[in-house]
Write a protein that holds these residues in place. Structure first.
Motif, PDB file in Angstrom:
ATOM      1  N   ASP A  35      33.165  29.909   2.841  1.00  0.00           N
ATOM      2  CA  ASP A  35      32.264  29.411   1.801  1.00  0.00           C
ATOM      3  C   ASP A  35      31.570  30.587   1.131  1.00  0.00           C
ATOM      4  OD1 ASP A  35      32.149  26.358   2.025  1.00  0.00           O
ATOM      5  OD2 ASP A  35      31.904  26.985   4.106  1.00  0.00           O
ATOM      6  N   ILE A  36      31.562  30.550  -0.198  1.00  0.00           N
ATOM      7  CA  ILE A  36      30.931  31.616  -0.985  1.00  0.00           C
ATOM      8  C   ILE A  36      29.990  30.990  -2.004  1.00  0.00           C
ATOM      9  CG2 ILE A  36      31.332  33.479  -2.647  1.00  0.00           C
ATOM     10  CD1 ILE A  36      33.976  34.048  -1.207  1.00  0.00           C
ATOM     11  N   LEU A  37      28.773  31.502  -2.045  1.00  0.00           N
ATOM     12  CA  LEU A  37      27.776  31.087  -3.024  1.00  0.00           C
ATOM     13  C   LEU A  37      27.890  31.986  -4.246  1.00  0.00           C
ATOM     14  CD1 LEU A  37      25.166  29.559  -3.879  1.00  0.00           C
ATOM     15  CD2 LEU A  37      23.892  31.290  -2.589  1.00  0.00           C
ATOM     16  N   VAL A  38      27.987  31.366  -5.422  1.00  0.00           N
ATOM     17  CA  VAL A  38      28.071  32.101  -6.679  1.00  0.00           C
ATOM     18  C   VAL A  38      26.880  31.661  -7.536  1.00  0.00           C
ATOM     19  CG1 VAL A  38      29.458  32.600  -8.727  1.00  0.00           C
ATOM     20  CG2 VAL A  38      30.590  32.153  -6.532  1.00  0.00           C
ATOM     21  N   GLU A  39      25.957  32.590  -7.771  1.00  0.00           N
ATOM     22  CA  GLU A  39      24.772  32.289  -8.571  1.00  0.00           C
ATOM     23  C   GLU A  39      24.982  32.837  -9.982  1.00  0.00           C
ATOM     24  OE1 GLU A  39      20.942  33.235  -6.582  1.00  0.00           O
ATOM     25  OE2 GLU A  39      22.257  33.854  -4.928  1.00  0.00           O
ATOM     26  N   VAL A  40      24.904  31.936 -10.963  1.00  0.00           N
ATOM     27  CA  VAL A  40      25.088  32.318 -12.363  1.00  0.00           C
ATOM     28  C   VAL A  40      23.787  32.080 -13.126  1.00  0.00           C
ATOM     29  CG1 VAL A  40      27.581  31.886 -12.312  1.00  0.00           C
ATOM     30  CG2 VAL A  40      26.031  30.053 -13.005  1.00  0.00           C
ATOM     31  N   GLU A  41      23.705  32.657 -14.300  1.00  0.00           N
ATOM     32  CA  GLU A  41      22.496  32.527 -15.116  1.00  0.00           C
ATOM     33  C   GLU A  41      22.246  31.075 -15.492  1.00  0.00           C
ATOM     34  OE1 GLU A  41      20.251  34.853 -15.748  1.00  0.00           O
ATOM     35  OE2 GLU A  41      21.456  36.299 -14.613  1.00  0.00           O
TER      36      GLU A  41
ATOM     37  N   GLY B  80      37.019  22.340  -9.590  1.00  0.00           N
ATOM     38  CA  GLY B  80      36.674  21.201  -8.755  1.00  0.00           C
ATOM     39  C   GLY B  80      35.564  20.374  -9.367  1.00  0.00           C
ATOM     40  N   PRO B  81      35.022  19.479  -8.587  1.00  0.00           N
ATOM     41  CA  PRO B  81      33.966  18.622  -9.112  1.00  0.00           C
ATOM     42  C   PRO B  81      32.660  19.392  -9.314  1.00  0.00           C
ATOM     43  CG  PRO B  81      34.231  18.248  -6.770  1.00  0.00           C
ATOM     44  CD  PRO B  81      35.332  19.185  -7.194  1.00  0.00           C
ATOM     45  N   ILE B  82      31.821  18.824 -10.155  1.00  0.00           N
ATOM     46  CA  ILE B  82      30.455  19.312 -10.315  1.00  0.00           C
ATOM     47  C   ILE B  82      29.570  18.157  -9.869  1.00  0.00           C
ATOM     48  CG2 ILE B  82      28.691  20.142 -11.915  1.00  0.00           C
ATOM     49  CD1 ILE B  82      31.037  21.229 -13.662  1.00  0.00           C
ATOM     50  N   VAL B  83      28.824  18.382  -8.790  1.00  0.00           N
ATOM     51  CA  VAL B  83      28.000  17.328  -8.203  1.00  0.00           C
ATOM     52  C   VAL B  83      26.539  17.760  -8.278  1.00  0.00           C
ATOM     53  CG1 VAL B  83      27.560  15.957  -6.126  1.00  0.00           C
ATOM     54  CG2 VAL B  83      29.893  16.729  -6.632  1.00  0.00           C
ATOM     55  N   ASP B  84      25.745  17.003  -9.014  1.00  0.00           N
ATOM     56  CA  ASP B  84      24.322  17.321  -9.183  1.00  0.00           C
ATOM     57  C   ASP B  84      24.110  18.779  -9.598  1.00  0.00           C
ATOM     58  OD1 ASP B  84      23.551  14.709  -8.477  1.00  0.00           O
ATOM     59  OD2 ASP B  84      23.547  15.219  -6.344  1.00  0.00           O
ATOM     60  N   GLY B  85      24.942  19.261 -10.500  1.00  0.00           N
ATOM     61  CA  GLY B  85      24.789  20.615 -11.016  1.00  0.00           C
ATOM     62  C   GLY B  85      25.392  21.711 -10.164  1.00  0.00           C
TER      63      GLY B  85
ATOM     64  N   ARG C  63      20.968  30.334 -10.916  1.00  0.00           N
ATOM     65  CA  ARG C  63      19.919  31.082 -10.204  1.00  0.00           C
ATOM     66  C   ARG C  63      18.635  30.265 -10.222  1.00  0.00           C
ATOM     67  NH1 ARG C  63      21.458  36.972 -12.350  1.00  0.00           N
ATOM     68  NH2 ARG C  63      23.124  37.280 -10.851  1.00  0.00           N
ATOM     69  N   GLY C  64      17.951  30.291  -9.099  1.00  0.00           N
ATOM     70  CA  GLY C  64      16.702  29.554  -8.989  1.00  0.00           C
ATOM     71  C   GLY C  64      16.870  28.136  -8.459  1.00  0.00           C
ATOM     72  N   ASP C  65      18.090  27.650  -8.328  1.00  0.00           N
ATOM     73  CA  ASP C  65      18.323  26.305  -7.794  1.00  0.00           C
ATOM     74  C   ASP C  65      17.824  26.268  -6.348  1.00  0.00           C
ATOM     75  OD1 ASP C  65      19.883  24.127  -6.348  1.00  0.00           O
ATOM     76  OD2 ASP C  65      20.579  23.784  -8.404  1.00  0.00           O
ATOM     77  N   LYS C  66      17.126  25.199  -5.983  1.00  0.00           N
ATOM     78  CA  LYS C  66      16.538  25.101  -4.644  1.00  0.00           C
ATOM     79  C   LYS C  66      17.574  25.106  -3.526  1.00  0.00           C
ATOM     80  CE  LYS C  66      16.388  20.122  -4.935  1.00  0.00           C
ATOM     81  NZ  LYS C  66      15.666  18.973  -5.290  1.00  0.00           N
ATOM     82  N   ARG C  67      18.805  24.729  -3.813  1.00  0.00           N
ATOM     83  CA  ARG C  67      19.846  24.718  -2.782  1.00  0.00           C
ATOM     84  C   ARG C  67      20.227  26.126  -2.335  1.00  0.00           C
ATOM     85  NH1 ARG C  67      23.222  20.364  -6.147  1.00  0.00           N
ATOM     86  NH2 ARG C  67      22.156  21.568  -7.739  1.00  0.00           N
ATOM     87  N   ILE C  68      20.036  27.105  -3.218  1.00  0.00           N
ATOM     88  CA  ILE C  68      20.351  28.494  -2.851  1.00  0.00           C
ATOM     89  C   ILE C  68      19.498  28.918  -1.671  1.00  0.00           C
ATOM     90  CG2 ILE C  68      20.225  30.899  -3.622  1.00  0.00           C
ATOM     91  CD1 ILE C  68      20.886  29.773  -6.486  1.00  0.00           C
ATOM     92  N   GLU C  69      18.207  28.677  -1.771  1.00  0.00           N
ATOM     93  CA  GLU C  69      17.298  29.039  -0.684  1.00  0.00           C
ATOM     94  C   GLU C  69      17.675  28.307   0.606  1.00  0.00           C
ATOM     95  OE1 GLU C  69      12.536  28.979   0.380  1.00  0.00           O
ATOM     96  OE2 GLU C  69      13.161  28.770  -1.709  1.00  0.00           O
TER      97      GLU C  69
END
Length: 154
Positions: A44-50, A73-78, A99-105
């Motif tokens: 699993d890889i997290l990719v944070e975009v602007e 793939g799908p986009i689920v809740d952003g 970036r800044g999405d609460k799921r990242i933290e």
């Protein structure tokens, strides 16, 4: 699969590929391999975009860089998901977020908590090993129960 040098090298390949395609993105290994403990068959890889970037266009850019690697793939809740086909026994799944999405933290704190608690990481690894041969649904159910029981999920 155990986090062997070979598995870690495959993860590094995917990390470098995404960094090349999306040089402005922040790319981080997440999931079990980031702890590191054994993995079912997935990196699993997290990719944070602007913030303003279109997730679908990001997925398409990754796909178009190498048609044989990632699918859109799908986009689920952003959150965009892009997966590879299973190669050499492994799938790589991207979690694409602004970036800044609460799921990242949430993703990063989960890894940090396991890394800072070797006993918990060992218990998690032992649980995952005990589920070898489980269906994906059974595996997810047991894993979620463990995460809830240990305060990772509400």
């Amino acid at each position: 699969l155990e986090p062997t040098v070979e598995v870690l090298e495959k993860a590094e390949f995917y990390l470098n590929f995404i960094r090349k395609v999306l040089p402005e993105a922040r790319v981080t290994l997440i999931g079990s391999l980031a702890i590191p403990v054994c993995v079912k068959n997935e990196i699993d890889i997290l990719v944070e975009v602007e913030e303003g970037e279109d997730i679908l266009k990001v997925q398409e850019k990754i796909r178009d860089e190498n048609q044989d690697l990632f699918r859109v793939g799908p986009i689920v809740d952003g959150e965009g998901f892009s997966r590879t086909k299973k190669k050499h026994g492994l799938i790589c799944e991207l979690h694409i977020l602004h970036r800044g999405d609460k799921r990242i933290e949430k993703y990063l704190k989960l890894i940090e908590r396991f890394q800072s608690n070797p006993e918990l990481a060992k218990a998690y690894a032992d649980l995952k090993r005990s589920m070898n041969g489980f269906s994906n649904d059974e595996y997810k159910k047991v894993k979620i129960e463990f995460l809830k029981r240990n305060g990772f999920l509400e």
